[in-house]
Design an enzyme around this catalytic site. Structure first.
Site, PDB file in Angstrom:
ATOM      1  N   ASP A  47       0.847  -1.203   0.000  1.00 40.77           N
ATOM      2  CA  ASP A  47       0.000   0.000   0.000  1.00 40.77           C
ATOM      3  C   ASP A  47       0.879   1.247   0.000  1.00 40.77           C
ATOM      4  O   ASP A  47       1.643   1.474   0.935  1.00 40.77           O
ATOM      5  CB  ASP A  47      -0.898   0.001   1.241  1.00 40.77           C
ATOM      6  CG  ASP A  47      -1.786   1.234   1.318  1.00 40.77           C
ATOM      7  OD1 ASP A  47      -2.965   1.139   0.952  1.00 40.77           O
ATOM      8  OD2 ASP A  47      -1.287   2.305   1.748  1.00 40.77           O
ATOM      9  N   TYR A  52       3.041   9.958  -0.501  1.00 40.25           N
ATOM     10  CA  TYR A  52       4.177   9.417   0.246  1.00 40.25           C
ATOM     11  C   TYR A  52       5.509   9.671  -0.471  1.00 40.25           C
ATOM     12  O   TYR A  52       6.573   9.450   0.118  1.00 40.25           O
ATOM     13  CB  TYR A  52       4.023   7.903   0.469  1.00 40.25           C
ATOM     14  CG  TYR A  52       2.768   7.480   1.185  1.00 40.25           C
ATOM     15  CD1 TYR A  52       1.946   8.396   1.851  1.00 40.25           C
ATOM     16  CD2 TYR A  52       2.382   6.145   1.205  1.00 40.25           C
ATOM     17  CE1 TYR A  52       0.784   7.999   2.491  1.00 40.25           C
ATOM     18  CE2 TYR A  52       1.228   5.734   1.854  1.00 40.25           C
ATOM     19  CZ  TYR A  52       0.427   6.668   2.488  1.00 40.25           C
ATOM     20  OH  TYR A  52      -0.724   6.255   3.118  1.00 40.25           O
ATOM     21  N   LYS A  77      -2.920   5.967  -4.185  1.00 37.39           N
ATOM     22  CA  LYS A  77      -4.014   6.873  -3.814  1.00 37.39           C
ATOM     23  C   LYS A  77      -3.911   8.201  -4.549  1.00 37.39           C
ATOM     24  O   LYS A  77      -2.814   8.682  -4.852  1.00 37.39           O
ATOM     25  CB  LYS A  77      -3.995   7.128  -2.294  1.00 37.39           C
ATOM     26  CG  LYS A  77      -3.956   5.849  -1.464  1.00 37.39           C
ATOM     27  CD  LYS A  77      -3.933   6.115   0.021  1.00 37.39           C
ATOM     28  CE  LYS A  77      -3.669   4.832   0.791  1.00 37.39           C
ATOM     29  NZ  LYS A  77      -2.236   4.493   0.852  1.00 37.39           N
ATOM     30  N   HIS A 110      -7.677   9.735  -1.376  1.00 41.84           N
ATOM     31  CA  HIS A 110      -6.923   9.724  -0.119  1.00 41.84           C
ATOM     32  C   HIS A 110      -7.690  10.394   1.029  1.00 41.84           C
ATOM     33  O   HIS A 110      -7.637   9.923   2.163  1.00 41.84           O
ATOM     34  CB  HIS A 110      -5.569  10.405  -0.329  1.00 41.84           C
ATOM     35  CG  HIS A 110      -4.501   9.899   0.587  1.00 41.84           C
ATOM     36  ND1 HIS A 110      -3.177   9.890   0.245  1.00 41.84           N
ATOM     37  CD2 HIS A 110      -4.552   9.371   1.836  1.00 41.84           C
ATOM     38  CE1 HIS A 110      -2.464   9.386   1.241  1.00 41.84           C
ATOM     39  NE2 HIS A 110      -3.287   9.065   2.218  1.00 41.84           N
TER      40      HIS A 110
END
Length: 276
Positions: A47, A52, A77, A110
């Site tokens: 994931d 990120y 996401k 998200h």
């Protein structure tokens, strides 16, 4: 070993119930190695997210693992800036480029940022075009899910939300499962960075009884609640340890004792009041 429990989502796609999360895992060798070690240990679910800033490293870790792409369940996401800008398709293509793949298994909104309704419509089109195997949301509260249900013919396959023994979020989980027929995935499943959960003496006592670590017991608690769980680590031994949770079961008494750690306080942002 590959002993993943799997859950069949509401569109018939199977997802491994235990995965590796890479939130706050820096781009570069740290993420590459974490992904590679996880896949070599037996994880089949990774994931990540645009936000990120490590999608490229996740893709590299997948390639270096020796595990075939088709055997891996990969999630990324759609970030809030792209939701607000109405650029769902462009953002999806950019994520695919960074990951070095031509599809992801699960694409999630998200946060319920302004414009999420259009983003869901665009994601629904990607899904109906078979560009992505499943679509879902993160951090959606009951009223968000009710609004989504009213405007869309495609249900989210997953709602990824904060959940740990200190913030079980059980009321939302139960409602989402029973009323929406949507599976729930837990982020910050071990209480979040800098949290005190794993130092809880009562949790340690329970863990000692099973010959397991506090983290393993918490992961098992999530699994037995029927929740999809994505603990994060960059340490090889801990990644392996977090996966070694399929050879024991918690008693009902211990499940209830762990749930009783609930403080009702979030570790992360409130989905109805966030500023990013």
């Amino acid at each position: 070993m590959d002993v993943n429990n799997t859950i069949v989502l509401n569109n018939g796609v199977s997802i491994p119930q235990l995965g590796l999360g890479v939130f706050q895992t820096p781009s570069g060798d740290e993420t590459v190695n974490a992904v590679k070690w996880a896949l070599q240990t037996g994880y089949r679910h990774i994931d990540t997210a645009r936000a990120y800033n490590n999608e490229e490293s996740v893709g590299q870790g997948i390639r270096e693992s020796g595990v075939k792409r088709r055997d891996i369940f990969l999630t990324t996401k759609l970030w809030n800036d792209d939701v607000r800008a109405g650029r769902t398709r462009e953002a999806y293509e950019e994520s695919l480029d960074r990951l070095g793949t031509d599809y992801v298994d699960l694409y999630l909104i998200h946060w319920p940022a302004d414009g999420w309704q259009k983003a869901w419509k665009d994601m629904q089109e990607l899904y109906l075009e078979r560009r992505v195997r499943a679509i879902g949301v993160c951090n959606f509260e009951k009223h968000h899910l009710e609004e989504l249900h009213a405007l869309s013919s495609v249900k989210p396959a997953v709602n990824q939300i904060e959940s740990s023994p200190q913030f079980t979020n059980q009321t939302l989980i139960d409602w989402t499962n029973s009323q929406m027929r949507v599976d729930v995935e837990a982020w910050s499943p071990l209480g979040g960075t800098g949290g005190s959960l794993l130092k809880n003496p009562e949790l340690q006592t329970i863990a000692d009884r099973y010959g397991k670590s506090p983290a393993q017991v918490v992961i098992r608690w999530h699994l037995q609640r029927g929740v999809i769980v994505i603990p994060k680590s960059t340490h090889k031994e801990r990644i392996e340890q977090n996966f070694d949770v399929f050879d024991f079961s918690l008693s009902d008494h211990d499940m209830q004792a762990i749930s009783a750690f609930d403080t009702g306080k979030r570790n992360g942002a409130d989905p109805d009041n966030f500023n990013f």
